[in-house]
Design an enzyme around this catalytic site. Structure first.
Site, PDB file in Angstrom:
ATOM      1  N   LYS A 191       0.856  -1.182   0.000  1.00 24.67           N
ATOM      2  CA  LYS A 191       0.000   0.000   0.000  1.00 24.67           C
ATOM      3  C   LYS A 191       0.894   1.234   0.000  1.00 24.67           C
ATOM      4  CE  LYS A 191      -1.815   2.907   2.760  1.00 24.67           C
ATOM      5  NZ  LYS A 191      -1.703   4.083   1.884  1.00 24.67           N
ATOM      6  N   GLY A 244       7.069   4.845   8.032  1.00 21.87           N
ATOM      7  CA  GLY A 244       6.220   6.029   8.130  1.00 21.87           C
ATOM      8  C   GLY A 244       6.420   6.702   9.466  1.00 21.87           C
ATOM      9  N   CYS A 301      13.951  10.564   6.743  1.00 22.02           N
ATOM     10  CA  CYS A 301      13.827  10.120   8.138  1.00 22.02           C
ATOM     11  C   CYS A 301      15.138  10.281   8.896  1.00 22.02           C
ATOM     12  CB  CYS A 301      13.359   8.675   8.177  1.00 22.02           C
ATOM     13  SG  CYS A 301      14.383   7.595   7.174  1.00 22.02           S
ATOM     14  N   GLU A 400       9.900  15.991  14.935  1.00 20.40           N
ATOM     15  CA  GLU A 400      10.300  15.806  13.539  1.00 20.40           C
ATOM     16  C   GLU A 400       9.525  16.793  12.667  1.00 20.40           C
ATOM     17  OE1 GLU A 400       9.022  12.213  11.466  1.00 20.40           O
ATOM     18  OE2 GLU A 400      11.088  11.947  10.784  1.00 20.40           O
TER      19      GLU A 400
END
Ligand code: NAD
Length: 497
Positions: A191, A244, A301, A400
């Site tokens: 996905k 994610g 990231c 973040e």
């Protein structure tokens, strides 16, 4: 390397055929509901394509195909040497179509074409080839048991694996997930992020062309909250691999517990420390300090967003970093000379802008950038931005931002540098710069992160594992260690006389 220019890439972008349907059981397929979702070019804000918006019903169909393929053994029982050949052929096709894939990725994500062609597409091919070539060299184990018994320790594929991936490195992150999961014999459902589905859809077709049996790799674009949640709570999915944000990663752990305890591996956010000692090679460290934050617009990231600088060189070093930052000029991502593209969408742009306001309100000093630029393009461009006078308790040091924003923090000695570096909920990556090997190794050892650079940033290749400590996740992508996430360890105890 290509001799494409801004003009030829722009022409290619006009002509490119874009497939927006899901890839289910070896075929492009509309969502059952017929629903689509638009995907936009972050450089212009204009529509690129309508993409199938799959629902839980589509997922159930795909899971059934995946399960049937797995149980049939068409892939899961294929000799590793043959699985290898399919994966290697697939990697070759990705190389053949590298320009098309790079262009799709640039149009969908806004990443500079020099990055998508020079980094993302080759990384995807390399990951798939490496995992394929490794899989027929993995030996199982025999335990040190007493005479008259034999303890076989083997690894079996999990079964059906769902891979949920983010928008910041769609092609390469997808490859990091599907290469080891397919190599180990699983059936995989990807996905992609709702706003960046295009390259995942395309490489699934290339996998089929390379000989991957139907149902073994399927791609379902669709929303995280419904489709992603449905996959994560599905009772017939055995493994979930995710890259994610940390908040969504936490939900997925809960979903696993609420459903069938599917093996769940997470690669999550970061706020990585980049520590500069006075005795570092300052010229190189300054160049890389800018790169560590502004590469991919800071939508990385592992971005080195906390620049932690020894107080004796602070002013001199910040001036050097600002000088280096001047080469990170926002520009059209289709221009091969552009290093810094737009933010992926309006939402991400707004997040960055709001954190710039937070930094100012917290009393940090805006030393460079801070504004939206190229507003006449319709794109979401933000200047590279540097805050000085940051302390590690500020939100711009703890949270973040996922944009081109650097927070500079001072330290006095190694102990304080380590303390600041570790004062974070995250533990994904970091680096230390010093010409003194004792200082560098001592600090590197104590910083609690999954990947630590000494006198480099973003170092590493396919031979080393990648993943996080603390709230940056669990499990590992890349290297032979990635195979562990997609296999169950099985003991077979044999007795004989
Ligand atoms: P995100 O968590 O919002 O979305 C990631 C994926 O999860 C998307 O496909 C999304 O549709 C899906 N999703 C959202 N809600 C869901 C739900 N309730 N159930 C199931 N799936 C759901 O992250 P993002 O904004 O796409 O990506 C940026 C984040 O990814 C940053 O935090 C970044 O640090 C992180 N990231 C981590 C790594 C790593 O390797 N550690 C690499 C790249 C990005």
């Amino acid at each position: 390397m290509t001799d494409m220019t801004l003009a030829t890439w722009t022409a290619a972008a006009r002509d490119i055929q874009i497939e927006g349907r899901a890839f289910i059981n070896g075929q492009y397929t509309d969502a059952l509901s017929g629903e689509t979702r638009p995907t936009y070019n972050p450089a212009t804000g204009q529509l690129i394509a309508e993409v199938a918006s799959c629902s839980p019903e589509d997922a159930d169909i795909a899971v059934k195909y995946a399960r049937d393929a797995f149980e049939s053994g068409v892939w899961s029982n294929m000799p590793p040497s043959e699985r290898k050949m399919v994966l290697v052929r697939w990697a070759e096709l990705i190389e053949v179509y590298a320009e098309e894939l790079a262009l799709l990725e640039t149009l969908d994500v806004g990443k500079p074409i020099s990055d998508t062609l020079g980094i993302d597409a080759p990384a995807a091919a390399r990951t798939i080839r490496w995992s394929g070539e490794a899989i027929d060299k993995v030996y199982e184990q025999i335990a040190p048991t007493p005479g008259g018994s034999l303890g076989l320790i083997t690894r079996l594929p999990l079964g059906v694996v769902a891979a949920i991936v983010p928008w910041n490195f769609p092609l390469s992150t997808t490859a990091w997930k599907i290469a080891p999961s397919l190599a180990t014999g699983n059936s995989v459902i990807v996905k992609p992020a709702s706003n960046t589905p295009l390259t995942a859809i395309r490489i699934a077709e290339l996998a089929s062309e390379a000989g991957l049996p139907d149902g073994v790799l399927q791609v379902l674009p669709g929303p995280g909250g419904s489709l992603g949640k449905h996959l994560s709570t599905h009772m017939d999915i055995d493994g979930l691999t995710f890259t994610g944000s940390t908040p969504v990663g936490k939900m997925l752990m809960e979903y696993s517990g609420q459903s069938n305890l599917k093996r769940t591996f997470l690669e999550l956010g970061g706020k990585s420390p980049n520590i500069i000692f006075a005795d570092a090679n300052l010229e190189k460290a300054a160049t890389m300090a800018a790169m560590a934050v502004f590469f991919n617009g800071g939508q990385t990231c592992t971005a080195g967003t906390r620049l932690i600088v020894q107080d004796s060189i602070h002013d001199e070093f910040v001036a050097m970093v600002i000088e280096k930052t001047k080469s990170w000029v926002p520009g059209n991502p289709l221009d091969p000379d552009t290093a810094l593209g737009p933010m992926v969408d309006q939402g991400q742009f707004n997040t960055v802008a709001s954190y710039v306001a937070v930094g100012l309100s917290e009393g940090a000093t805006l030393a460079y950038g801070g504004k939206q630029v190229m507003t006449n393009t319709g794109g979401f461009y933000h200047e590279p931005t540097i805050f000085t006078g940051v302390n590690n308790q500020m939100r711009i040091a703890q949270e973040e931002i996922f944009g081109p924003v650097m927070s500079v923090i001072k330290f006095s000695d190694a102990e304080e540098a380590v303390q600041i570096a570790n004062d974070s909920i995250f533990g994904l990556a970091g680096a230390v710069w010093s010409e003194n090997i004792n200082t560098a190794l001592k600090v590197a050892e104590k910083v609690r992160v999954g990947t630590m650079g000494i006198n480099n940033y973003f170092g590493g290749d396919m031979t080393v594992p990648f993943g996080g400590f603390k709230q940056s996740g669990n499990g590992r992508d890349k290297s032979m260690h990635a195979f562990d996430d997609y296999t169950e360890l099985k003991t077979t105890w044999i007795e004989f006389e």
